[in-house]
Design an enzyme around this catalytic site. Structure first.
Site, PDB file in Angstrom:
ATOM      1  N   GLY A 115       1.027  -1.297   0.324  1.00  0.00           N
ATOM      2  CA  GLY A 115       0.266   0.569   0.170  1.00  0.00           C
ATOM      3  C   GLY A 115       1.238   1.213   0.257  1.00  0.00           C
ATOM      4  O   GLY A 115       1.741   0.993  -0.341  1.00  0.00           O
ATOM      5  N   ASP A 141      -8.294  -0.562   1.664  1.00  0.00           N
ATOM      6  CA  ASP A 141      -8.522   0.694   1.032  1.00  0.00           C
ATOM      7  C   ASP A 141      -8.957   1.562   0.272  1.00  0.00           C
ATOM      8  O   ASP A 141      -9.626   2.045   0.072  1.00  0.00           O
ATOM      9  CB  ASP A 141      -7.673   0.983   3.085  1.00  0.00           C
TER      10      ASP A 141
HETATM   11  O1  F6P Z   1      -4.828  -0.938   5.952  1.00  0.00           O
HETATM   12  C1  F6P Z   1      -5.417  -2.163   5.240  1.00  0.00           C
HETATM   13  C2  F6P Z   1      -6.160  -2.535   6.724  1.00  0.00           C
HETATM   14  O2  F6P Z   1      -7.409  -3.461   6.754  1.00  0.00           O
HETATM   15  C3  F6P Z   1      -7.197  -0.858   6.503  1.00  0.00           C
HETATM   16  O3  F6P Z   1      -8.701  -1.147   6.739  1.00  0.00           O
HETATM   17  C4  F6P Z   1      -7.339  -1.408   8.707  1.00  0.00           C
HETATM   18  O4  F6P Z   1      -8.077  -0.422   9.450  1.00  0.00           O
HETATM   19  C5  F6P Z   1      -6.425  -1.881   9.226  1.00  0.00           C
HETATM   20  O5  F6P Z   1      -5.708  -2.588   7.718  1.00  0.00           O
HETATM   21  C6  F6P Z   1      -5.935  -3.383  10.252  1.00  0.00           C
HETATM   22  O6  F6P Z   1      -4.918  -3.580  10.671  1.00  0.00           O
HETATM   23  P1  F6P Z   1      -4.496  -4.941  11.675  1.00  0.00           P
HETATM   24  O7  F6P Z   1      -4.437  -5.815  10.687  1.00  0.00           O
HETATM   25  O8  F6P Z   1      -3.567  -4.305  11.808  1.00  0.00           O
HETATM   26  O9  F6P Z   1      -5.523  -4.554  12.773  1.00  0.00           O
END
Ligand code: F6P
Length: 361
Positions: A115, A141
């Protein structure tokens, strides 16, 4: 052209379609007579000695890899090598070690699948370490600029839409307001797209400030018209009406759905229930659209290397696979455009976006 040995790593949160990109890279490279080395656990694999790598054989990249969720290479969404968290709590710049790990592999080029945050880190490493880098955009996202879709987004939208399909009968059977909280980090793309596709009555996204008076007026108008249930989609980064983000502990977003449901209940008396969709939006088999996108972007990434064109990100634009400077893509953060076609579609359908009663602004 001399046979090349190229590296590939996946970085940041996983999503559906990563294995499809890896497969496409391996198959296209094999057709050119090249070898692909998979670097495990993102840049973390380059900090370990010897670096964590695996040779990716075309024979192991059959069609089953298209369908497989996650990433066979592993990934990490913390451990920025320029600001690495050390066991004693301090932070340390370990970028030189990552670059040293890269050099130990003796590879000709690197494909980084990530990303905007990961691509920014990889680009910095590439410039510091003279690494020929090609970027591939992935994130549920869908907030990376200059590509219409990033790998993983379409699958996340499909999962959230299916959740609405499944919540709607329960909402109708029990006369409830069902609130679905979806991911998206600071962008409302998943909420907006799935909300339209799944027939939501209200969609709240961080790009459009909302007002509970507008939300409750819309829900009352639905009831007045003879329907006693409703579907509400809330993007995780939506703020409380005092302007506070809702997080799980100190880190990721999570919980705004419960807040919104509580306020709707308090203001309307409606029975509410909340579903926080979470990581099911990231896992599982990719949709056909994500498989196609991942395949197209993976093939193009290898071709950029063959052409000696680096510091570029492959992109999907106007029905074509193209490429853009990585810097421009990461500088061009792609939030939902409140004046764009998708928001206009939602308003045209009479969906409340929280900023005006009834049919929207
Ligand atoms: O960036 C992708 C994402 O899934 C976001 O939509 C979300 O806020 C975040 O990563 C969640 O991150 P983690 O897997 O660290 O909880």
């Amino acid at each position: 052209m001399a046979a090349k040995r190229i590296g590939i790593l996946t970085s940041g949160g996983d999503c559906a379609g990563l294995n499809a990109v890896i497969r496409a890279v391996v198959l296209r490279a094999a057709a050119l007579g090249w070898t692909v080395v998979g670097i495990r656990q993102g840049t973390h694999g380059l900090l370990v000695r010897p670096p964590l790598v695996t040779t990716l054989e075309p024979g192991a990249c059959g069609a089953e890899m298209l369908r497989r969720g996650g990433t066979v290479l592993g990934t990490t969404n913390h451990g920025d090598p320029f600001d690495y968290p050390m066991p004693d709590g301090s932070r340390c710049d370990r970028s030189a070690e990552v670059i040293e790990g890269w050099r130990m592999l003796g590879l000709d080029a690197l494909i980084g699948v990530g990303g905007d945050g990961s691509l920014a880190i990889l680009r910095r490493l590439a410039r510091q370490g003279d690494i020929p880098l090609v970027g591939v955009p992935k994130t549920i996202d869908n907030d990376i600029g200059l590509t219409e879709s990033a790998i993983g987004y379409q699958t996340a939208v499909a999962v959230a839409t299916e959740a609405l399909d499944r919540l709607q009968p329960t909402a109708a059977s029990h006369n409830r307001v069902m609130v679905l909280e979806v991911m998206g980090r600071d962008a409302g793309h998943i909420a907006l797209a799935s909300g339209i596709a799944g027939g939501a009555d209200v969609i709240l996204i961080p790009e459009i400030p909302y007002d509970f008076a507008a939300v409750t007026a819309h829900l009352r108008s639905i009831e007045a018209a003879g329907r006693s249930f409703a579907l509400v989609v809330v993007a995780e980064a939506v703020l409380t009406d005092e302007g506070r983000p809702v997080r799980q502990g100190a880190g990721s977003y999570g919980g705004i759905g419960h807040y919104v449901a509580g306020r709707i209940h308090a203001l309307t008396g409606a029975e509410t229930r909340v579903t926080v969709l979470g990581h099911v939006q990231r896992g599982g088999a990719p949709t056909a659209g994500d498989r196609l996108l991942a395949s197209a972007l993976g093939v193009r990434a290898v071709e950029l290397i063959a052409q000696g064109r680096f510091d570029r990100m492959v992109a999907w634009v106007n029905r074509q696979v193209g490429d853009v400077p990585i810097l421009q893509a990461i500088e061009h953060y792609q939030a939902v455009d409140p004046d764009g076609a998708i928001v206009a579609t939602a308003r045209g359908l009479g969906i409340c976006l929280g900023d005006a009663p009834g049919l929207g602004a």
